[in-house]
Design an enzyme around this catalytic site. Structure first.
Site, PDB file in Angstrom:
ATOM      1  N   GLU A 121       0.825  -1.212   0.000  1.00  0.00           N
ATOM      2  CA  GLU A 121       0.000   0.000   0.000  1.00  0.00           C
ATOM      3  C   GLU A 121       0.863   1.269   0.000  1.00  0.00           C
ATOM      4  O   GLU A 121       0.654   2.178   0.810  1.00  0.00           O
ATOM      5  CB  GLU A 121      -0.958   0.005   1.192  1.00  0.00           C
ATOM      6  CG  GLU A 121      -1.874  -1.195   1.236  1.00  0.00           C
ATOM      7  CD  GLU A 121      -2.906  -1.144   2.360  1.00  0.00           C
ATOM      8  OE1 GLU A 121      -4.002  -1.710   2.197  1.00  0.00           O
ATOM      9  OE2 GLU A 121      -2.613  -0.521   3.404  1.00  0.00           O
ATOM     10  N   GLU A 266      -6.024  -8.261   0.039  1.00  0.00           N
ATOM     11  CA  GLU A 266      -6.445  -8.326   1.444  1.00  0.00           C
ATOM     12  C   GLU A 266      -7.938  -8.059   1.538  1.00  0.00           C
ATOM     13  O   GLU A 266      -8.448  -7.124   0.905  1.00  0.00           O
ATOM     14  CB  GLU A 266      -5.712  -7.292   2.301  1.00  0.00           C
ATOM     15  CG  GLU A 266      -4.202  -7.470   2.385  1.00  0.00           C
ATOM     16  CD  GLU A 266      -3.533  -6.371   3.210  1.00  0.00           C
ATOM     17  OE1 GLU A 266      -4.243  -5.687   3.987  1.00  0.00           O
ATOM     18  OE2 GLU A 266      -2.312  -6.182   3.073  1.00  0.00           O
TER      19      GLU A 266
END
Length: 478
Positions: A121, A266
């Site tokens: 991220e 995720e």
């Protein structure tokens, strides 16, 4: 002989059903930010016992990679964000990283590596552009090093993005577009992914949509339908997971990359640390998600198979709680490798418990609690503040698993501190305010944990035996 052959065939077929009848494309994230991590070899056995065939790591820790060797589990190896600057600055650093973390394990009987996740991220808005200029060159260097090592057809470099890299002003998927502040870098990355036929990894968290907005409709975070679906042209959305996924598709389409495969890196639901983080809601989310994966019906814009990695495998008490206290409670298993709630990986809705991690050893059944004669509220608050600044107290609070009175909170904090220091008796002093008890102080949903042994923690029995062996040897020598 014919009967025997038929019997063997039936047994093998039954075994295949038992071990492969899982929701398609299912994997799990295996983090390593626990103060007392489980033995990697025991975790790998648990993964195999539960038929989990894909795992995503956030690094390439040697003990974990060794445990995964020969397991047949498909592995995504991660490069932490902190290493992006070095890898992006010089190609030789990428070569060294690949040699040490990929080539070493990429052989027959080694680790079945599918992807290298470059960063995690990295364009998250809260990072304020810290990794904006290093992510693409790092990705480029790692992919080049992988190609040079002869893994091009097997191992590909990708970047797992948070869903905040795209946005929609109206909330409708068709208005999706990549954020302006990262668009130029995103286009470079998308071009490289396409040229290597690599997928776009995105992390989608319906829980965060609910947690971050008091106006967010709760039912929209799950998969049971809603009384107020989002209508977007000819498509209707009854949950935020689908809407988020298709917002990405529209964002990709508007820059010419709509054909990229998408992998959900995720997706999960925490079980503590927030009013909406509990086992009941986590089970509801996973039940819906797994049923969705089993049906393989995709999303309104992209029907069919979805590859999803659940987040995460176990609770991690060393994770940053800057986003919220729930960050330490994402595990489908507890800190000790025990399942928290029933979870049917087949997506058929059976109320089955996952198989736990075996071989876990607990420390003595003892807890550190507040002395009953300490009643000064000012002192209690001071001790609570101190203990919680040194240990994990994220289960304490209204709407969480440990909604206790002040003395109860102090006892919980004392015990957390004591257990995190491997039950060292000196850590249950607190200027005479703490005491060790053999009576379990757990109440209702609030569990006072007992610490487990892990690598690096000396077991008392082993230690005692080593001392005894030393004394015997000394006696013999004299």
């Amino acid at each position: 002989m014919v009967r025997v052959s038929i019997l063997v065939t039936c047994v093998i077929s039954l075994m295949l059903v038992v071990f492969t009848d899982h929701a398609q494309g299912l994997g799990v994230n295996w983090g390593a930010m626990a103060s007392h991590p489980l033995d990697p070899s025991n975790v790998v056995k648990m993964l195999k016992d539960n038929g989990i065939k894909r795992v995503k790591l956030f690094d390439a820790e040697p003990a974990t990679m060794k445990a995964l060797s020969g397991s047949g589990i498909s592995v995504i190896v991660g490069i932490p964000n902190e290493k992006l600057a070095s890898i992006s600055s010089a190609y030789k650093h990428a070569q060294e990283w690949v040699k040490e973390n990929i080539t070493k394990y990429d052989h027959n009987g080694g680790v079945d590596i599918s992807y290298v996740a470059v960063g995690n991220e990295p364009f998250l808005t809260s990072y304020n552009g810290s990794f904006l200029k290093t992510t693409f060159p790092a990705l480029q260097n790692i992919q080049k090093a992988l190609d040079e090592a002869g893994t091009r057809q097997k191992i590909k470099a990708i970047v797992p993005f948070n869903a905040d890299v795209y946005e929609s002003a109206s909330g409708k998927p068709s208005d999706g577009q990549f954020r302006k502040d990262i668009k130029s870098e995103m286009l470079k990355i998308l071009g490289l992914l396409k040229s290597n036929k690599s997928p776009f990894f995105v992390n989608i968290y319906p829980f965060l949509s609910l947690q971050q907005s008091s106006d967010f409709p709760k039912e929209f975070a799950f998969f049971d339908g809603t009384s107020k679906p989002v209508q977007d042209n000819n498509y209707q959305y009854t949950n935020v997971f689908d809407a988020n996924h298709d917002t990405l598709i529209w964002s990709l389409k508007k820059v010419g990359y709509q054909d990229l495969d998408i992998v959900i890196g995720e997706a999960g639901w925490p079980t503590d640390g927030d009013k909406n983080a509990n086992k009941i809601l986590a089970k509801k989310f996973y039940d819906g998600l797994l049923k969705k994966l089993a049906k393989a019906d995709g999303t309104p814009l992209r029907k069919g198979y979805l590859e999803v990695y659940l987040f995460g495998l176990t609770d991690e008490d060393k994770k940053s709680i800057a986003p919220g206290d729930f960050e330490r409670h994402w595990g489908i298993l507890g800190y000790d490798g025990k399942p928290k709630f029933p979870m049917d990986l087949t997506g058929k809705g059976n109320n089955n418990m996952l198989k736990a991690v075996q071989g876990v050893q607990y420390m003595d059944k003892q807890w550190c609690v507040l002395n009953s004669d300490v009643r000064n509220e000012t002192l209690l608050k001071t001790e609570l503040s101190y203990a919680c600044s040194q240990t994990d107290c994220t289960s304490l609070g209204s709407g969480r698993s440990c909604d206790l009175d002040l003395p109860g909170k102090v006892s919980y904090a004392f015990n957390s501190f004591f257990q995190s220091r491997d039950q060292d008796v000196r850590t249950c002093n607190f200027d005479g305010k703490g005491t060790i008890t053999k009576n379990d102080p757990s109440k209702g949903t609030c569990v006072f944990n007992i610490q487990i042994y892990s690598a690096g923690v000396r077991r008392p029995v082993t230690y005692a035996l080593s001392i005894l062996a030393g004394l015997v040897l000394m006696t013999f020598l004299h």
